[in-house]
Write an enzyme that holds these catalytic residues in place. Structure first.
Site, PDB file in Angstrom:
ATOM      1  N   GLY A  50       0.953  -0.977   0.051  1.00  0.00           N
ATOM      2  CA  GLY A  50       0.071   0.096  -0.220  1.00  0.00           C
ATOM      3  C   GLY A  50       0.788   1.039   0.057  1.00  0.00           C
ATOM      4  N   ARG A 253     -27.636  17.862  -1.527  1.00  0.00           N
ATOM      5  CA  ARG A 253     -27.241  19.196  -1.239  1.00  0.00           C
ATOM      6  C   ARG A 253     -28.697  19.028  -0.109  1.00  0.00           C
ATOM      7  NH1 ARG A 253     -27.074  23.340  -5.267  1.00  0.00           N
ATOM      8  NH2 ARG A 253     -27.319  24.749  -3.845  1.00  0.00           N
ATOM      9  N   HIS A 254     -28.888  19.893   0.864  1.00  0.00           N
ATOM     10  CA  HIS A 254     -30.177  19.846   1.481  1.00  0.00           C
ATOM     11  C   HIS A 254     -31.450  20.304   0.374  1.00  0.00           C
ATOM     12  CE1 HIS A 254     -30.347  24.035   0.202  1.00  0.00           C
ATOM     13  NE2 HIS A 254     -29.380  24.063   0.361  1.00  0.00           N
ATOM     14  N   ASN A 260     -33.752  29.907  -1.537  1.00  0.00           N
ATOM     15  CA  ASN A 260     -33.007  28.985  -3.085  1.00  0.00           C
ATOM     16  C   ASN A 260     -33.868  29.778  -3.793  1.00  0.00           C
ATOM     17  OD1 ASN A 260     -32.018  25.787  -1.690  1.00  0.00           O
ATOM     18  ND2 ASN A 260     -30.829  27.455  -2.042  1.00  0.00           N
ATOM     19  N   ARG A 305     -32.406  23.462   6.557  1.00  0.00           N
ATOM     20  CA  ARG A 305     -32.444  22.943   5.385  1.00  0.00           C
ATOM     21  C   ARG A 305     -32.231  21.180   5.757  1.00  0.00           C
ATOM     22  NH1 ARG A 305     -29.791  27.945   5.019  1.00  0.00           N
ATOM     23  NH2 ARG A 305     -27.969  27.796   3.808  1.00  0.00           N
ATOM     24  N   GLU A 325     -23.056  26.006   6.437  1.00  0.00           N
ATOM     25  CA  GLU A 325     -22.451  26.909   4.766  1.00  0.00           C
ATOM     26  C   GLU A 325     -22.020  27.859   4.605  1.00  0.00           C
ATOM     27  OE1 GLU A 325     -21.842  26.577   1.839  1.00  0.00           O
ATOM     28  OE2 GLU A 325     -23.915  26.719   0.416  1.00  0.00           O
ATOM     29  N   HIS A 390     -24.353  21.774   1.885  1.00  0.00           N
ATOM     30  CA  HIS A 390     -24.789  23.029   1.759  1.00  0.00           C
ATOM     31  C   HIS A 390     -23.376  22.994   0.272  1.00  0.00           C
ATOM     32  CE1 HIS A 390     -27.671  24.267   4.870  1.00  0.00           C
ATOM     33  NE2 HIS A 390     -25.859  23.908   5.803  1.00  0.00           N
TER      34      HIS A 390
HETATM   35  P1  ATP Z   1       4.942  -1.646  -4.450  1.00  0.00           P
HETATM   36  O1  ATP Z   1       6.231  -1.521  -3.733  1.00  0.00           O
HETATM   37  O2  ATP Z   1       4.850  -2.958  -5.496  1.00  0.00           O
HETATM   38  O3  ATP Z   1       5.240   0.016  -5.537  1.00  0.00           O
HETATM   39  P2  ATP Z   1       3.537  -0.889  -2.802  1.00  0.00           P
HETATM   40  O4  ATP Z   1       3.339  -1.261  -1.692  1.00  0.00           O
HETATM   41  O5  ATP Z   1       2.883   0.248  -3.430  1.00  0.00           O
HETATM   42  O6  ATP Z   1       3.584  -1.573  -3.924  1.00  0.00           O
HETATM   43  P3  ATP Z   1       0.309  -0.567  -3.579  1.00  0.00           P
HETATM   44  O7  ATP Z   1       0.438  -0.422  -5.386  1.00  0.00           O
HETATM   45  O8  ATP Z   1       0.097   0.829  -3.232  1.00  0.00           O
HETATM   46  O9  ATP Z   1       1.110  -0.999  -2.771  1.00  0.00           O
HETATM   47  O10 ATP Z   1      -1.011  -0.986  -3.154  1.00  0.00           O
HETATM   48  C1  ATP Z   1      -2.287  -1.104  -2.551  1.00  0.00           C
HETATM   49  C2  ATP Z   1      -3.142  -2.021  -2.463  1.00  0.00           C
HETATM   50  O11 ATP Z   1      -2.593  -2.155  -1.541  1.00  0.00           O
HETATM   51  C3  ATP Z   1      -4.228  -1.787  -2.731  1.00  0.00           C
HETATM   52  O12 ATP Z   1      -5.158  -3.178  -2.739  1.00  0.00           O
HETATM   53  C4  ATP Z   1      -4.662  -1.466  -1.347  1.00  0.00           C
HETATM   54  O13 ATP Z   1      -5.828  -1.603  -0.705  1.00  0.00           O
HETATM   55  C5  ATP Z   1      -3.987  -2.324  -0.264  1.00  0.00           C
HETATM   56  N1  ATP Z   1      -3.245  -0.774   1.172  1.00  0.00           N
HETATM   57  C6  ATP Z   1      -3.409   0.058   1.211  1.00  0.00           C
HETATM   58  N2  ATP Z   1      -2.973   0.310   2.478  1.00  0.00           N
HETATM   59  C7  ATP Z   1      -2.182  -1.016   3.167  1.00  0.00           C
HETATM   60  C8  ATP Z   1      -1.193  -1.295   4.149  1.00  0.00           C
HETATM   61  N3  ATP Z   1      -1.579  -0.125   5.067  1.00  0.00           N
HETATM   62  N4  ATP Z   1      -1.015  -2.650   4.027  1.00  0.00           N
HETATM   63  C9  ATP Z   1      -0.945  -3.549   3.365  1.00  0.00           C
HETATM   64  N5  ATP Z   1      -2.129  -3.297   2.147  1.00  0.00           N
HETATM   65  C10 ATP Z   1      -2.640  -2.292   1.567  1.00  0.00           C
HETATM   66  O1  F6P Z   2     -27.121  29.651  -3.163  1.00  0.00           O
HETATM   67  C1  F6P Z   2     -27.118  28.506  -2.434  1.00  0.00           C
HETATM   68  C2  F6P Z   2     -25.550  28.654  -1.536  1.00  0.00           C
HETATM   69  O2  F6P Z   2     -25.886  27.541  -0.784  1.00  0.00           O
HETATM   70  C3  F6P Z   2     -25.508  29.896  -0.430  1.00  0.00           C
HETATM   71  O3  F6P Z   2     -25.999  30.163   0.262  1.00  0.00           O
HETATM   72  C4  F6P Z   2     -24.075  29.974  -0.720  1.00  0.00           C
HETATM   73  O4  F6P Z   2     -23.585  31.279  -0.471  1.00  0.00           O
HETATM   74  C5  F6P Z   2     -23.626  29.644  -2.086  1.00  0.00           C
HETATM   75  O5  F6P Z   2     -24.744  29.145  -2.488  1.00  0.00           O
HETATM   76  C6  F6P Z   2     -22.461  29.843  -2.120  1.00  0.00           C
HETATM   77  O6  F6P Z   2     -21.994  29.676  -3.416  1.00  0.00           O
HETATM   78  P1  F6P Z   2     -21.143  30.696  -4.445  1.00  0.00           P
HETATM   79  O7  F6P Z   2     -19.852  30.577  -3.623  1.00  0.00           O
HETATM   80  O8  F6P Z   2     -21.152  29.907  -6.005  1.00  0.00           O
HETATM   81  O9  F6P Z   2     -21.714  31.683  -3.869  1.00  0.00           O
END
Ligand code: ATP
Ligand code: F6P
Length: 467
Positions: A50, A253-254, A260, A305, A325, A390
């Protein structure tokens, strides 16, 4: 509002540094971290533990917080010379293999040093197995020469079933095995791991002077050593919250609100009759998307909301102030057209840089991201969560999962009466959208106009009803 506006502006103008001072406008979440910080996060561990997944997530998290970060994947450097190696390439008795692998590591470190010198960011991730003490010592020395701090992140896992699952999920489709039979690829990858196991040295007491975090069995146990600064501790805290259990996050969103309908922003209005229809339909929509018998927790803001919209959902519910929001300060309760008329300069400034623009007495998108950080941490720790929130808040949470750059996130269109399902995958997030098919106004305003999509039609239909 207009009366207090004037007074507020006078107050702002008294600040000697100039007009319209908005303190901390550029605060970016790095907090007390020095601007010239350079941290190399050195991944450590056998293949398929991982490491790349962790690296990808840390970079996405830091970008979301406006902290420049980049991964240097040694495998990609190695692939340019050796695109499809078989397992014996990784046998340490293979001298040509050893030479090419060292050259790939050197090229990655050299590029990383250049990247830091170019001032591109604060955190680089060196993604490789770095599985021997001598390799780690070499990295330590190279980083030290260039004033780069190191944070070693080891992922240690001996669960054979999980490793096999990882190989099938991500390794048989790796570019190393293009065109190969998945079973043959999986067997070869297991042999590759065996070769690494022969020389792998876990980080131990001999390396007590290193700054490190050791994640054992996907965080079941975490060992931390010599964490030195604020940013390192943030990264470590983030890593401690990660898990890989399959789950999804739903965002909505609500339902359409009375504000609105009137085109007003902010406030704490009730939902409209169509918003009520959405609230009543939401349980069915959720059932369709979540399936039967899956545990789910519903998070809402503290505003009416969202609480009204979630009230028919028969799941455990939690109200979060952090999900309220974006605070539009002195503009709360106004329409975009009224804001443009009363505060033309502010209106233009917001269009110019919507992410950083902070409403007088209110917030910017950047501020919202900072207050949402605990929500993201909690989301990472949790399993299935449905968030009813929101427009601006949803944009910021969505941007985190989908890696949307901050110039674009405040301008994303997020329709009302739509359920979004996000499912984290190995290196990305899968998205599905489900519309409730209940009409609602659009609250989306494009750059350069004070009208929202559909405003013209709504005005015309109101006039024709009146006449
Ligand atoms: P390589 O050395 O070959 O590059 P890697 O260690 O980078 O391998 P990844 O390619 O990141 O391994 O593997 C991803 C997989 O590991 C995913 O299937 C994910 O679910 C799993 N995974 C993520 N975190 C962990 C962890 N902490 N321990 C074991 N497996 C993990
Ligand atoms: O119009 C709905 C709303 O949730 C407002 O309450 C809020 O200020 C705005 O949208 C946020 O959107 P924008 O950042 O695009 O103005």
């Amino acid at each position: 509002a207009p009366a207090t506006n004037g007074a507020f502006r006078q107050e702002m103008r008294k600040v000697p540094q100039g007009d319209f001072i908005r303190p901390n406008r550029k605060t970016n979440g790095v907090g007390v971290q020095a601007e010239d910080t350079r941290i190399c996060v050195v991944m450590v561990g056998l293949p398929a533990r991982g490491k790349s997944l962790i690296a990808t997530k840390v970079v996405r998290y830091l970008h979301w917080l406006s902290i420049g970060a980049r991964t240097f994947n040694v495998g990609q450097y190695r692939r340019s010379a050796t695109p499809n190696p078989s397992a014996d390439f990784f046998d340490t008795t293979n001298t040509e293999g050893e030479r090419l692998r060292k050259a790939a590591a050197e090229a990655a470190v050299a590029d990383m040093v250049k990247w830091f010198r170019g001032g591109h960011g604060m955190v680089a991730i060196l993604d490789a197995t770095n599985s021997t003490k001598s390799r780690r010592k070499w990295i330590q020395e190279r980083c030290h020469e260039h004033g780069i701090h190191t944070l070693y992140v080891e992922s240690k896992c001996d669960d054979e079933d999980l490793i096999m699952q990882n190989i099938l999920e991500v390794k048989t489709t790796s570019p190393d095995y293009v065109g190969q039979d998945p079973e043959v690829a999986a067997q070869d990858f297991r042999d590759r791991i065996r070769n690494y196991e022969k020389v792998y040295q876990t980080i131990d007491e001999d390396e007590f002077d290193l700054t490190y975090v050791k994640l054992i069995d996907v965080g079941k146990q975490v060992i931390i050593n010599q964490i030195k600064d604020y940013l390192q501790s943030r990264v470590v805290y983030y890593l401690m919250n990660l898990h890989i259990k399959p789950r999804s996050i739903w965002l909505s969103r609500h339902g359409e609100s009375m504000y609105n309908l009137d085109g007003k922003i902010g406030g704490d209005a009730d939902i409209s009759p169509r918003g009520e229809m959405y609230a009543r339909k939401l349980p069915e929509l959720v059932k369709q998307s979540v399936g039967d018998g899956r545990k789910l927790t519903v998070w809402t803001s503290t505003l009416k909301r969202t609480i009204q919209t979630a009230r028919f959902l028969e799941f455990e519910k939690l109200e979060w102030k952090a999900l309220d929001e974006l605070d539009s300060g002195v503009c709360d309760g106004l329409t975009y057209a009224e804001i443009e008329e009363r505060f033309p300069e502010d209106f233009a400034q917001r269009d110019d840089d919507k992410y950083n623009y902070r409403y007088l007495g209110g917030e910017s998108y950047r501020d919202v991201v900072i207050r949402l950080e605990p929500i993201i941490m909690e989301l990472e720790r949790s399993e299935n969560i449905l968030i009813v929130t929101h427009q601006a808040i949803l944009r910021c949470i969505y941007a985190y999962f989908m890696n949307v750059p901050q110039e674009r996130s405040p301008w994303m269109e997020v329709p009302l009466h739509t359920l979004i399902k996000l499912t984290p995958k190995a290196y990305s997030t899968h998205e599905e959208r489900l519309s409730a098919d209940i009409p609602a106004v659009s609250t989306f305003r494009e750059k350069g106009t004070s009208a929202r999509i559909g405003d013209k039609e709504r005005r015309e239909s109101k006039t024709s009803v009146a006449s």
